[in-house]
Design a protein around this motif. Structure first.
Motif, short mmCIF file in Angstrom:
data_model
loop_
_atom_site.label_atom_id
_atom_site.label_comp_id
_atom_site.label_asym_id
_atom_site.label_seq_id
_atom_site.Cartn_x
_atom_site.Cartn_y
_atom_site.Cartn_z
N PHE A 96 10.19 52.06 58.31
CA PHE A 96 10.44 52.61 59.64
C PHE A 96 11.79 53.29 59.69
N ARG A 97 11.89 54.23 60.61
CA ARG A 97 13.16 54.90 60.88
C ARG A 97 13.36 54.62 62.35
N GLY A 98 14.15 53.56 62.62
CA GLY A 98 14.35 53.17 64.01
C GLY A 98 13.06 52.58 64.54
N LYS A 99 12.58 53.13 65.63
CA LYS A 99 11.40 52.61 66.29
C LYS A 99 10.09 53.17 65.74
N ARG A 100 10.21 54.20 64.92
CA ARG A 100 8.99 54.84 64.42
C ARG A 100 8.82 54.75 62.92
N VAL A 101 7.58 54.96 62.51
CA VAL A 101 7.27 54.92 61.09
C VAL A 101 7.81 56.20 60.47
N ASP A 102 8.27 56.11 59.25
CA ASP A 102 8.78 57.28 58.55
C ASP A 102 7.55 58.07 58.10
N MET A 103 7.08 58.94 58.97
CA MET A 103 5.87 59.72 58.69
C MET A 103 6.04 60.62 57.49
N LYS A 104 7.25 61.09 57.33
CA LYS A 104 7.55 62.00 56.22
C LYS A 104 7.12 61.34 54.91
N ALA A 105 7.33 60.06 54.85
CA ALA A 105 7.03 59.31 53.63
C ALA A 105 5.66 58.65 53.59
N HIS A 106 5.10 58.34 54.74
CA HIS A 106 3.82 57.62 54.74
C HIS A 106 2.60 58.25 55.39
#
Length: 117
Positions: A96-106
């Motif tokens: 996660f990046r803060g409150k959100r999932v690291d979409m860039k990576a997943h």
DNA sequence: AGGGTGACGATCA
DNA sequence: ATGATCGCCACCC
């Protein structure tokens, strides 16, 4: 609903096909990867039906529900469910990046289905 | 037919 | 970043 034994079953209506296609997309998301309600709807060929994706997920069992997020990798569940979703995702390696999932990576990229009416 | 619901999404204050 | 609004979609009275 399909019947057994090759008898003439009631022809699946548009919504049933829609539901099955959406469910199939959700089930195809690999462990450690995620997608969004909107992306799933589009991938299944029903752009704009993001709310329905959530409804399908809600009523289905045995689905990798934790891998479905809101736009931008945001967890849309509330309370305990939201906590559980985050724990389940982190348990399968999602960062996660803060409150959100690291979409860039997943974020999982679907091979889009054709558009349908 | 008419109105309300939700694990949505884009936009704007 | 956060909350309100509005548009969308299938469902369920």
């Amino acid at each position: 609903m399909r019947l057994r034994g090759g008898f003439a079953a009631t022809k699946p209506n548009r919504s049933e096909i829609m539901r099955d296609r959406i469910a199939a997309m959700i089930r195809s998301i690999p462990r450690g990867r995620v997608s969004t309600y909107g992306a799933i709807a589009r991938a299944a060929g029903y752009a704009g039906a993001s709310r329905y994706v959530a409804a399908v997920l809600r009523r289905s069992v045995g689905m990798p529900w934790q891998r479905v997020l809101g736009s931008g990798g945001e967890i849309k569940l509330r309370g305990d469910s939201a906590v559980e979703q985050r724990l389940r995702l982190e348990a399968e390696g999602v960062r996660f990046r803060g409150k959100r999932v690291d979409m860039k990576a997943h974020e999982w990229k679907f091979v889009r289905a054709g558009k349908r009416k």
